[in-house]
Design an enzyme around this catalytic site. Structure first.
Site, PDB file in Angstrom:
ATOM      1  CE1 TYR A 124      -3.884   2.254   0.523  1.00  0.00           C
ATOM      2  CE2 TYR A 124      -2.706   3.108   2.430  1.00  0.00           C
ATOM      3  CZ  TYR A 124      -3.757   3.194   1.525  1.00  0.00           C
ATOM      4  OH  TYR A 124      -4.662   4.226   1.634  1.00  0.00           O
ATOM      5  CE  LYS A 182      -3.473   4.875  -2.151  1.00  0.00           C
ATOM      6  NZ  LYS A 182      -4.541   5.532  -2.909  1.00  0.00           N
ATOM      7  CG  ASN A 193      -5.990   7.318  10.142  1.00  0.00           C
ATOM      8  OD1 ASN A 193      -4.876   7.792   9.944  1.00  0.00           O
ATOM      9  ND2 ASN A 193      -6.186   6.068  10.440  1.00  0.00           N
ATOM     10  NE  ARG A 252     -10.887   1.947   6.188  1.00  0.00           N
ATOM     11  CZ  ARG A 252     -11.035   2.685   5.086  1.00  0.00           C
ATOM     12  NH1 ARG A 252     -10.222   3.685   4.862  1.00  0.00           N
ATOM     13  NH2 ARG A 252     -11.991   2.419   4.228  1.00  0.00           N
ATOM     14  N   PRO A 257       2.114   2.260  12.596  1.00  0.00           N
ATOM     15  CG  PRO A 257       1.798   3.726  10.818  1.00  0.00           C
ATOM     16  CD  PRO A 257       1.338   2.407  11.368  1.00  0.00           C
ATOM     17  NE  ARG A 312      -0.604   7.638   9.611  1.00  0.00           N
ATOM     18  CZ  ARG A 312      -1.223   6.493   9.374  1.00  0.00           C
ATOM     19  NH1 ARG A 312      -2.515   6.399   9.508  1.00  0.00           N
ATOM     20  NH2 ARG A 312      -0.544   5.435   8.987  1.00  0.00           N
TER      21      ARG A 312
HETATM   22  P1  NAD Z   1     -12.739   2.060  -0.039  1.00  0.00           P
HETATM   23  O1  NAD Z   1     -12.127   0.710   0.025  1.00  0.00           O
HETATM   24  O2  NAD Z   1     -14.095   2.249   0.523  1.00  0.00           O
HETATM   25  O3  NAD Z   1     -12.769   2.599  -1.536  1.00  0.00           O
HETATM   26  C1  NAD Z   1     -11.897   2.182  -2.541  1.00  0.00           C
HETATM   27  C2  NAD Z   1     -12.721   1.901  -3.786  1.00  0.00           C
HETATM   28  O4  NAD Z   1     -11.848   1.529  -4.861  1.00  0.00           O
HETATM   29  C3  NAD Z   1     -13.693   0.749  -3.593  1.00  0.00           C
HETATM   30  O5  NAD Z   1     -14.963   1.090  -4.071  1.00  0.00           O
HETATM   31  C4  NAD Z   1     -13.073  -0.378  -4.415  1.00  0.00           C
HETATM   32  O6  NAD Z   1     -14.015  -1.325  -4.871  1.00  0.00           O
HETATM   33  C5  NAD Z   1     -12.390   0.390  -5.516  1.00  0.00           C
HETATM   34  N1  NAD Z   1     -11.294  -0.335  -6.145  1.00  0.00           N
HETATM   35  C6  NAD Z   1     -10.295  -1.028  -5.540  1.00  0.00           C
HETATM   36  N2  NAD Z   1      -9.479  -1.551  -6.451  1.00  0.00           N
HETATM   37  C7  NAD Z   1      -9.960  -1.178  -7.678  1.00  0.00           C
HETATM   38  C8  NAD Z   1      -9.547  -1.419  -9.004  1.00  0.00           C
HETATM   39  N3  NAD Z   1      -8.468  -2.152  -9.277  1.00  0.00           N
HETATM   40  N4  NAD Z   1     -10.282  -0.892 -10.015  1.00  0.00           N
HETATM   41  C9  NAD Z   1     -11.399  -0.164  -9.746  1.00  0.00           C
HETATM   42  N5  NAD Z   1     -11.834   0.101  -8.496  1.00  0.00           N
HETATM   43  C10 NAD Z   1     -11.115  -0.405  -7.480  1.00  0.00           C
HETATM   44  O7  NAD Z   1     -11.707   3.048   0.655  1.00  0.00           O
HETATM   45  P2  NAD Z   1     -11.774   4.615   0.891  1.00  0.00           P
HETATM   46  O8  NAD Z   1     -11.504   4.827   2.328  1.00  0.00           O
HETATM   47  O9  NAD Z   1     -12.978   5.185   0.288  1.00  0.00           O
HETATM   48  O10 NAD Z   1     -10.493   5.096   0.100  1.00  0.00           O
HETATM   49  C11 NAD Z   1     -10.558   5.754  -1.159  1.00  0.00           C
HETATM   50  C12 NAD Z   1      -9.172   6.243  -1.538  1.00  0.00           C
HETATM   51  O11 NAD Z   1      -8.691   7.162  -0.543  1.00  0.00           O
HETATM   52  C13 NAD Z   1      -8.132   5.121  -1.637  1.00  0.00           C
HETATM   53  O12 NAD Z   1      -7.282   5.392  -2.715  1.00  0.00           O
HETATM   54  C14 NAD Z   1      -7.368   5.255  -0.340  1.00  0.00           C
HETATM   55  O13 NAD Z   1      -6.054   4.796  -0.466  1.00  0.00           O
HETATM   56  C15 NAD Z   1      -7.428   6.752  -0.079  1.00  0.00           C
HETATM   57  N6  NAD Z   1      -7.260   7.057   1.363  1.00  0.00           N
HETATM   58  C16 NAD Z   1      -8.258   6.793   2.254  1.00  0.00           C
HETATM   59  C17 NAD Z   1      -8.055   7.085   3.600  1.00  0.00           C
HETATM   60  C18 NAD Z   1      -9.115   6.841   4.645  1.00  0.00           C
HETATM   61  O14 NAD Z   1      -8.857   7.071   5.821  1.00  0.00           O
HETATM   62  N7  NAD Z   1     -10.316   6.420   4.319  1.00  0.00           N
HETATM   63  C19 NAD Z   1      -6.834   7.618   4.017  1.00  0.00           C
HETATM   64  C20 NAD Z   1      -5.842   7.840   3.080  1.00  0.00           C
HETATM   65  C21 NAD Z   1      -6.076   7.581   1.743  1.00  0.00           C
HETATM   66  N1  UDP Z   2      -6.656  -0.685  15.702  1.00  0.00           N
HETATM   67  C1  UDP Z   2      -7.082  -1.180  16.917  1.00  0.00           C
HETATM   68  N2  UDP Z   2      -8.156  -2.030  16.943  1.00  0.00           N
HETATM   69  C2  UDP Z   2      -8.842  -2.372  15.820  1.00  0.00           C
HETATM   70  C3  UDP Z   2      -8.418  -1.845  14.580  1.00  0.00           C
HETATM   71  C4  UDP Z   2      -7.313  -1.003  14.547  1.00  0.00           C
HETATM   72  O1  UDP Z   2      -6.500  -0.874  17.968  1.00  0.00           O
HETATM   73  O2  UDP Z   2      -9.808  -3.131  15.936  1.00  0.00           O
HETATM   74  C5  UDP Z   2      -5.516   0.256  15.675  1.00  0.00           C
HETATM   75  C6  UDP Z   2      -4.437  -0.074  14.650  1.00  0.00           C
HETATM   76  O3  UDP Z   2      -3.492  -0.980  15.186  1.00  0.00           O
HETATM   77  C7  UDP Z   2      -3.839   1.300  14.405  1.00  0.00           C
HETATM   78  C8  UDP Z   2      -5.027   2.253  14.568  1.00  0.00           C
HETATM   79  O4  UDP Z   2      -6.010   1.512  15.283  1.00  0.00           O
HETATM   80  O5  UDP Z   2      -2.877   1.594  15.376  1.00  0.00           O
HETATM   81  C9  UDP Z   2      -5.612   2.733  13.255  1.00  0.00           C
HETATM   82  O6  UDP Z   2      -5.863   1.603  12.434  1.00  0.00           O
HETATM   83  P1  UDP Z   2      -6.564   1.700  11.025  1.00  0.00           P
HETATM   84  O7  UDP Z   2      -6.443   0.357  10.389  1.00  0.00           O
HETATM   85  O8  UDP Z   2      -7.911   2.279  11.182  1.00  0.00           O
HETATM   86  O9  UDP Z   2      -5.718   2.782  10.220  1.00  0.00           O
HETATM   87  P2  UDP Z   2      -4.156   2.922   9.888  1.00  0.00           P
HETATM   88  O10 UDP Z   2      -3.354   2.011  10.765  1.00  0.00           O
HETATM   89  O11 UDP Z   2      -4.042   2.583   8.447  1.00  0.00           O
HETATM   90  O12 UDP Z   2      -3.886   4.332  10.214  1.00  0.00           O
END
Ligand code: NAD
Ligand code: UDP
Length: 311
Positions: free
Chosen positions: A144, A148, A173, A185, A273, A276
């Site tokens: 991931y 990215k 997040n 998550r 991590p 953050r």
């Molecule tokens: P999500 O999993 O709900 O959405 C991702 C979407 O992409 C899904 O609908 C999935 O079906 C689609 N997808 C995955 N692989 C694909 C492919 N090969 N072709 C077409 N579609 C595909 O997650 P999200 O939280 O909505 O995240 C959306 C974007 O934002 C992602 O790129 C993620 O990395 C980025 N992002 C999200 C967060 C967060 O906290 N939610 C944080 C940082 C970055």
């Molecule tokens: N985490 C947790 N319990 C859970 C799921 C996640 O304590 O049931 C912790 C995880 O280890 C991390 C933080 O929550 O330290 C955020 O996790 P998440 O997967 O939501 O996001 P990311 O690690 O990608 O920031």
């Protein structure tokens, strides 16, 4: 009226973005392969005359005449992006190449949904955009993180070599309604566990921190970033600087749901991590004073409401 492509549009963030772009009077093409997203997330938009839903995988080229592209396609939660790590890298890298190629051909502006994960386990706190990060390139999160990071390189290179108009958002997040209830998550996990009376699972000792941004604040930031002048490319952090430990988050979820769930401590996943927090000075300056204005408690209540009705 602009024609806008949203890849990953049926996911959590994507569905809110499609909704916002339609409300702003745009013509929206939502592209998704439904790996983690679902039609259910956008079913309420299907009757909109300017909404189009396309089943497609971004690792394959896609052709459409569009003015703007938001490239969100990529699984975002650790269990989903680790499910098929190779596919995750392909989605980030080939997806970026295909969408940048499209942007170049049709002269569209393109925004990449990058992530705070590019900072890895950060040694600088809070994280400014200038920080190059501390990422394990061969660990379980690298599919991931490095995917990215490579996408960011591609965006910059298409911009430098081909003058493609790009924007890079580093999203921290984000939580809210339509998160996948089983994606592991932390916010969705804790809420679902609290509502069903299961133990709240804290990984490690719960002292690791995250800064949680409510979805509406992020959507506002993404749209403002897309509409900045062409010379602004980013990367720009989009996140809420209010920082909490996982213990504090668990406490808040228990309090707001009134749940009697117990807390269970489980091992901390590798490369998780420890802290953050976004430095959002650049976003404030470049995005006309943008800043998150939904406090954690407020956002949690809306999200709890969503999961309560889904149960
Ligand atoms: P999500 O999993 O709900 O959405 C991702 C979407 O992409 C899904 O609908 C999935 O079906 C689609 N997808 C995955 N692989 C694909 C492919 N090969 N072709 C077409 N579609 C595909 O997650 P999200 O939280 O909505 O995240 C959306 C974007 O934002 C992602 O790129 C993620 O990395 C980025 N992002 C999200 C967060 C967060 O906290 N939610 C944080 C940082 C970055
Ligand atoms: N985490 C947790 N319990 C859970 C799921 C996640 O304590 O049931 C912790 C995880 O280890 C991390 C933080 O929550 O330290 C955020 O996790 P998440 O997967 O939501 O996001 P990311 O690690 O990608 O920031």
């Amino acid at each position: 009226m602009k024609r806008i492509l949203v890849t990953g549009g049926a996911g959590f963030i994507g569905s809110h973005l499609c909704e916002r772009l339609l409300n702003d009077g745009n013509d929206v093409i939502c592209l998704d392969n439904y790996f983690t997203g679902s039609k259910e997330n956008v079913v309420h938009l299907l009757n909109h005359p300017y909404f189009e839903l396309v089943r497609h995988d971004v690792t394959m080229p896609f052709f459409a005449e569009v003015d703007e592209i938001y490239n969100l396609a990529c699984p975002a939660s650790p269990i989903h992006y680790q499910y098929n790590a190779i596919k995750t890298i392909k989605t980030s890298v080939l997806g970026a190449i295909n969408m940048l190629g499209l942007a170049k051909r049709v002269k569209a502006k393109i925004l990449q949904a990058s992530t705070s994960e590019v900072y890895g386990d950060p040694e600088i706190h809070p994280q400014p955009e200038e920080y190059w990060g501390n990422v394990n390139p061969i660990g379980p999160r690298s599919c991931y993180d490095e995917g990215k990071r490579c996408a960011e390189s591609l965006f910059m290179d298409y911009h430098r070599m081909n003058q493609v108009k790009i924007k890079i958002a580093r999203i921290f997040n984000t939580y809210g309604p339509r998160m996948h209830p089983q994606d592991g998550r932390v916010v969705s996990n804790f809420i679902v566990q609290a509502l069903s009376g299961e133990d709240i699972t804290i990984f490690g000792d719960g002292t690791q921190t995250r800064s949680f941004q409510y979805i509406d604040d992020l959507i506002e930031g993404l749209v403002r970033l897309m509409n900045t002048p062409d010379e602004i490319n980013g990367p720009i952090n989009l996140g809420n600087p209010d920082e909490f430990t996982m213990l504090q988050l668990a406490g808040k979820v228990l309090e707001l749901t009134g749940s009697k769930s117990a807390i269970r401590f489980l091992p901390l996943p590798q490369d998780d991590p420890t802290q953050r927090q976004p430095d959002i000075r650049k976003a404030k300056e470049m995005l006309n004073g943008w800043e998150p204005n939904i406090k954690l408690e407020q956002g949690l209540l809306k999200t709890i409401d969503y999961f309560t009705n889904k149960h």
